[in-house]
Design a protein around this motif. Structure first.
Motif, PDB file in Angstrom:
ATOM      1  N   PHE A 264       0.867  -1.178   0.000  1.00  0.00           N
ATOM      2  CA  PHE A 264       0.000   0.000   0.000  1.00  0.00           C
ATOM      3  C   PHE A 264       0.898   1.220   0.000  1.00  0.00           C
ATOM      4  CE2 PHE A 264      -2.336   3.418   2.137  1.00  0.00           C
ATOM      5  CZ  PHE A 264      -3.491   3.463   1.356  1.00  0.00           C
ATOM      6  N   ASP A 265       0.852   1.985  -1.082  1.00  0.00           N
ATOM      7  CA  ASP A 265       1.693   3.165  -1.227  1.00  0.00           C
ATOM      8  C   ASP A 265       1.082   4.309  -0.426  1.00  0.00           C
ATOM      9  OD1 ASP A 265       3.066   5.482  -2.157  1.00  0.00           O
ATOM     10  OD2 ASP A 265       3.619   4.397  -3.975  1.00  0.00           O
ATOM     11  N   LEU A 266       1.823   4.818   0.540  1.00  0.00           N
ATOM     12  CA  LEU A 266       1.310   5.888   1.393  1.00  0.00           C
ATOM     13  C   LEU A 266       1.239   7.227   0.664  1.00  0.00           C
ATOM     14  CD1 LEU A 266       3.164   4.982   4.698  1.00  0.00           C
ATOM     15  CD2 LEU A 266       0.715   4.758   4.253  1.00  0.00           C
ATOM     16  N   ALA A 267       1.827   7.325  -0.524  1.00  0.00           N
ATOM     17  CA  ALA A 267       1.760   8.571  -1.293  1.00  0.00           C
ATOM     18  C   ALA A 267       0.484   8.624  -2.128  1.00  0.00           C
ATOM     19  CB  ALA A 267       2.989   8.724  -2.173  1.00  0.00           C
ATOM     20  N   ASP A 268       0.296   7.639  -3.031  1.00  0.00           N
ATOM     21  CA  ASP A 268      -0.894   7.671  -3.893  1.00  0.00           C
ATOM     22  C   ASP A 268      -2.048   6.831  -3.342  1.00  0.00           C
ATOM     23  OD1 ASP A 268      -0.255   5.002  -4.455  1.00  0.00           O
ATOM     24  OD2 ASP A 268       0.593   5.455  -6.423  1.00  0.00           O
ATOM     25  N   GLU A 269      -1.813   6.138  -2.212  1.00  0.00           N
ATOM     26  CA  GLU A 269      -2.852   5.378  -1.499  1.00  0.00           C
ATOM     27  C   GLU A 269      -3.475   4.305  -2.393  1.00  0.00           C
ATOM     28  OE1 GLU A 269      -5.513   8.244   0.226  1.00  0.00           O
ATOM     29  OE2 GLU A 269      -4.029   8.914   1.691  1.00  0.00           O
ATOM     30  N   GLN A 270      -2.610   3.556  -3.106  1.00  0.00           N
ATOM     31  CA  GLN A 270      -3.048   2.464  -3.963  1.00  0.00           C
ATOM     32  C   GLN A 270      -2.444   1.149  -3.492  1.00  0.00           C
ATOM     33  OE1 GLN A 270      -5.250   2.756  -6.661  1.00  0.00           O
ATOM     34  NE2 GLN A 270      -5.504   4.864  -5.907  1.00  0.00           N
ATOM     35  N   PHE A 271      -3.265   0.067  -3.572  1.00  0.00           N
ATOM     36  CA  PHE A 271      -2.777  -1.279  -3.312  1.00  0.00           C
ATOM     37  C   PHE A 271      -2.197  -1.866  -4.595  1.00  0.00           C
ATOM     38  CE2 PHE A 271      -5.949  -0.755   0.044  1.00  0.00           C
ATOM     39  CZ  PHE A 271      -5.285  -1.280   1.150  1.00  0.00           C
ATOM     40  N   ARG A 272      -1.063  -2.555  -4.462  1.00  0.00           N
ATOM     41  CA  ARG A 272      -0.437  -3.198  -5.614  1.00  0.00           C
ATOM     42  C   ARG A 272       0.168  -4.534  -5.191  1.00  0.00           C
ATOM     43  NH1 ARG A 272       0.997   2.276  -6.042  1.00  0.00           N
ATOM     44  NH2 ARG A 272       0.272   3.288  -7.966  1.00  0.00           N
ATOM     45  N   GLU A 273       0.182  -5.481  -6.122  1.00  0.00           N
ATOM     46  CA  GLU A 273       0.799  -6.776  -5.854  1.00  0.00           C
ATOM     47  C   GLU A 273       2.301  -6.677  -6.079  1.00  0.00           C
ATOM     48  OE1 GLU A 273       0.362 -11.507  -7.091  1.00  0.00           O
ATOM     49  OE2 GLU A 273      -1.081 -10.014  -7.813  1.00  0.00           O
ATOM     50  N   VAL A 274       3.077  -7.270  -5.151  1.00  0.00           N
ATOM     51  CA  VAL A 274       4.536  -7.276  -5.221  1.00  0.00           C
ATOM     52  C   VAL A 274       4.979  -8.685  -5.616  1.00  0.00           C
ATOM     53  CG1 VAL A 274       6.673  -6.921  -3.927  1.00  0.00           C
ATOM     54  CG2 VAL A 274       4.667  -5.497  -3.444  1.00  0.00           C
ATOM     55  N   PRO A 275       5.898  -8.825  -6.567  1.00  0.00           N
ATOM     56  CA  PRO A 275       6.330 -10.168  -6.977  1.00  0.00           C
ATOM     57  C   PRO A 275       6.979 -10.934  -5.833  1.00  0.00           C
ATOM     58  CG  PRO A 275       7.773  -8.481  -7.914  1.00  0.00           C
ATOM     59  CD  PRO A 275       6.601  -7.767  -7.330  1.00  0.00           C
ATOM     60  N   LYS A 276       6.677 -12.236  -5.784  1.00  0.00           N
ATOM     61  CA  LYS A 276       7.200 -13.101  -4.728  1.00  0.00           C
ATOM     62  C   LYS A 276       8.455 -13.821  -5.203  1.00  0.00           C
ATOM     63  CE  LYS A 276       3.542 -15.565  -4.554  1.00  0.00           C
ATOM     64  NZ  LYS A 276       2.533 -16.586  -4.172  1.00  0.00           N
ATOM     65  N   PRO A 277       9.281 -14.290  -4.273  1.00  0.00           N
ATOM     66  CA  PRO A 277      10.441 -15.106  -4.678  1.00  0.00           C
ATOM     67  C   PRO A 277       9.986 -16.491  -5.105  1.00  0.00           C
ATOM     68  CG  PRO A 277      10.313 -14.972  -2.286  1.00  0.00           C
ATOM     69  CD  PRO A 277       9.263 -14.040  -2.811  1.00  0.00           C
ATOM     70  N   ASP A 278      10.773 -17.128  -5.924  1.00  0.00           N
ATOM     71  CA  ASP A 278      10.446 -18.477  -6.406  1.00  0.00           C
ATOM     72  C   ASP A 278      10.934 -19.526  -5.426  1.00  0.00           C
ATOM     73  OD1 ASP A 278       9.233 -17.590  -8.766  1.00  0.00           O
ATOM     74  OD2 ASP A 278      11.181 -17.430  -9.774  1.00  0.00           O
ATOM     75  N   CYS A 279      10.310 -19.536  -4.257  1.00  0.00           N
ATOM     76  CA  CYS A 279      10.732 -20.511  -3.239  1.00  0.00           C
ATOM     77  C   CYS A 279       9.626 -21.494  -2.896  1.00  0.00           C
ATOM     78  CB  CYS A 279      11.195 -19.796  -1.970  1.00  0.00           C
ATOM     79  SG  CYS A 279       9.947 -18.740  -1.236  1.00  0.00           S
ATOM     80  N   GLY A 280       8.431 -21.299  -3.418  1.00  0.00           N
ATOM     81  CA  GLY A 280       7.360 -22.268  -3.205  1.00  0.00           C
ATOM     82  C   GLY A 280       6.613 -22.111  -1.904  1.00  0.00           C
ATOM     83  N   GLY A 281       7.326 -21.833  -0.817  1.00  0.00           N
ATOM     84  CA  GLY A 281       6.692 -21.813   0.498  1.00  0.00           C
ATOM     85  C   GLY A 281       5.736 -20.662   0.715  1.00  0.00           C
ATOM     86  N   LEU A 282       5.798 -19.636  -0.113  1.00  0.00           N
ATOM     87  CA  LEU A 282       4.939 -18.479   0.108  1.00  0.00           C
ATOM     88  C   LEU A 282       3.485 -18.749  -0.244  1.00  0.00           C
ATOM     89  CD1 LEU A 282       7.070 -15.388  -0.945  1.00  0.00           C
ATOM     90  CD2 LEU A 282       6.883 -16.527   1.245  1.00  0.00           C
ATOM     91  N   ASN A 283       3.194 -19.899  -0.845  1.00  0.00           N
ATOM     92  CA  ASN A 283       1.803 -20.248  -1.088  1.00  0.00           C
ATOM     93  C   ASN A 283       1.146 -20.827   0.151  1.00  0.00           C
ATOM     94  OD1 ASN A 283       1.789 -19.403  -3.749  1.00  0.00           O
ATOM     95  ND2 ASN A 283       2.507 -21.377  -4.522  1.00  0.00           N
ATOM     96  N   ARG A 284       1.954 -21.114   1.156  1.00  0.00           N
ATOM     97  CA  ARG A 284       1.405 -21.655   2.392  1.00  0.00           C
ATOM     98  C   ARG A 284       1.463 -20.577   3.469  1.00  0.00           C
ATOM     99  NH1 ARG A 284       5.088 -25.535   0.654  1.00  0.00           N
ATOM    100  NH2 ARG A 284       6.475 -25.047   2.372  1.00  0.00           N
ATOM    101  N   CYS A 285       0.995 -20.906   4.667  1.00  0.00           N
ATOM    102  CA  CYS A 285       0.903 -19.901   5.734  1.00  0.00           C
ATOM    103  C   CYS A 285       2.167 -19.833   6.586  1.00  0.00           C
ATOM    104  CB  CYS A 285      -0.300 -20.203   6.635  1.00  0.00           C
ATOM    105  SG  CYS A 285      -0.192 -21.798   7.481  1.00  0.00           S
ATOM    106  N   ASN A 286       3.210 -20.587   6.219  1.00  0.00           N
ATOM    107  CA  ASN A 286       4.383 -20.686   7.080  1.00  0.00           C
ATOM    108  C   ASN A 286       5.476 -19.684   6.705  1.00  0.00           C
ATOM    109  OD1 ASN A 286       4.930 -21.891   4.670  1.00  0.00           O
ATOM    110  ND2 ASN A 286       5.981 -23.664   5.522  1.00  0.00           N
ATOM    111  N   PHE A 287       5.145 -18.400   6.681  1.00  0.00           N
ATOM    112  CA  PHE A 287       6.157 -17.387   6.435  1.00  0.00           C
ATOM    113  C   PHE A 287       5.680 -16.057   6.997  1.00  0.00           C
ATOM    114  CE2 PHE A 287       3.231 -16.524   3.078  1.00  0.00           C
ATOM    115  CZ  PHE A 287       3.384 -15.190   2.758  1.00  0.00           C
ATOM    116  N   HIS A 288       6.627 -15.134   7.167  1.00  0.00           N
ATOM    117  CA  HIS A 288       6.284 -13.774   7.579  1.00  0.00           C
ATOM    118  C   HIS A 288       7.238 -12.792   6.922  1.00  0.00           C
ATOM    119  CE1 HIS A 288       9.414 -14.818  10.605  1.00  0.00           C
ATOM    120  NE2 HIS A 288       9.731 -13.538  10.513  1.00  0.00           N
TER     121      HIS A 288
END
Length: 415
Positions: A264-288
């Protein structure tokens, strides 16, 4: 005539001696008083926040200096330039909320001491959550009624209560707090997921189909609504503020099972998707998420207690994700000794997404600072592959760590 001349000469000599005595008895200016103001500010800006807070009691001039925005900005720039942070330890177990701090950058005998901070609004808001920390300011919310918000500098004791925002009877909340370097504005983000009281769901987890994004800009008179958001975020505050953007992890949905990283950009107040790393685990709930060296980082839990830390070296560039650290399984000594006797460990599961370890930050030494089960601080040396339990006098039995930068930011200068 000669006698009168001698008398006049003696009187002149006596007067000269008296003038010399008066001159010697006058207080001489100190070295600090003769230095130019910009040099004094430069010297003070390099000191720990605990020393700066004490200096305001020296004299009126120094008290005025501690309220100078130039000194506050210079001090923040020095703290951000390769210095270890100050840690805020929020403890709400067993009864009353407390805020403690630990200055890892201090160079004195108090370095290993945890000190309790006074909370000026605790009488009106005894139970609170820490929404976030930014440039020395803490944002805290009422954990009982979810209505009151305070912005607080725990070192200057400066504090303001935010206006009331729109309320919903049946809802859950996701928060964020941050600063954008271009607009120079501080903003609080309150994402409300709610449902109409007449709706009913048989799902195992309560579904909140409606949403409302509320924004408060520090210094304004009221909250603003941005309308709906198309993402369902994990119910916890934003874990990473990078380049003026807050970041959350989305929940999986029926037609979008993969978890996403959303900014969430605090300047233009827009939500955007950020690319994820190719590690596989980010599709599960075990990360922060976390911030390491000013970069967005994702800590991914693997099998057998292994932890991988991926860092986005160039923001918003997918190819810049690198696996910077691989940390093996580890259990601090005090947790081994007390694991069976202290069953209340389970009450902190939600604080670290059900996992034992949480990545906090990088230290100036190159070590990774970790928090285990909201009870122990541990440093990991990636060069030697060794763990070190950090022992501090006065450390609470239960706490949640917030990486903080102690500053002299005064809220009245930000309005």
């Amino acid at each position: 005539m000669d006698l009168d001349g001698d008398k006049r000469a003696k009187r002149r000599k006596t007067q000269t001696e008296d003038d010399d005595d008066d001159h010697h008895h006058q207080p001489q200016p100190t070295a600090m008083e003769t230095l130019p103001n910009e040099i004094i500010v430069d010297i003070l800006s390099r000191l720990p926040i605990t020393s700066l807070v004490q200096f305001k009691f020296v004299c009126k001039r120094w008290r005025a200096l501690t309220q100078d925005p130039v000194l506050a900005d210079m001090h923040l720039s020095w703290k951000a330039d390769g210095n270890d942070p100050c840690l805020i330890l929020h403890c709400d177990f067993p009864i009353r909320n407390q805020i403690n701090f630990l200055d890892l950058s201090a160079h004195n005998q108090d370095k290993d001491k945890v000190k309790r901070l006074y909370v000026p609004f605790q009488a009106t808001m005894p139970e609170f959550d820490v929404v976030g920390s930014c440039n020395g300011l803490l944002c805290l919310s009422d954990s009982l009624y979810n209505d009151a918000f305070y912005i607080h500098n725990p070192f200057t004791m400066d504090c303001i209560e935010l206006p009331k925002s729109r309320q919903y009877s049946d809802h859950e909340l996701v928060f964020g707090f941050g600063f954008h370097p271009k607009t120079k504005e501080y903003k609080v983000v309150k994402i409300v997921y709610y449902r109409n009281t007449s709706s009913y769901s048989r799902a195992r987890r309560t579904v909140y189909p409606q949403s409302d994004v509320q924004i408060y800009t520090l210094g304004s008179s009221s909250w603003r609504s941005l309308g709906k958001v198309s993402y369902q975020f994990v119910r916890r505050p934003s874990e990473a503020l990078v380049n003026g953007r807050l970041h959350w992890v989305s929940r999986p949905r029926r037609y979008h099972p993969a978890r996403r990283l959303i900014s969430f950009d605090l300047a233009d107040e827009q939500f955007r998707e950020v690319p994820k790393p190719d590690c596989g685990g980010l599709n599960r709930c075990n990360f922060h998420l976390s911030v390491l060296g000013g970069c967005l980082a994702a800590a991914v839990y693997g099998n057998y207690g292994k932890l991988e830390i991926w860092v986005m070296k160039c923001y918003n560039v997918k190819e810049s994700w690198v696996k910077q650290f691989t940390i093996g399984a580890y259990m601090p000594k005090c947790l081994k000794l007390n694991l069976d006797r202290h069953r209340p460990l389970k009450i902190w599961k939600s604080g670290s997404n059900g996992k034992v370890v949480r990545v906090l930050c990088l230290l100036n030494s190159g070590e990774v600072l970790l928090e285990y089960k909201n009870r122990v601080l541990v440093s990991y040396d990636p060069k030697k592959g060794k763990f070190r339990d950090l022992v501090f006098q006065g450390l609470p039995n239960w706490f949640q760590t917030v990486v903080h930068t102690g500053s002299l930011n005064w809220l009245n200068t930000l309005h």
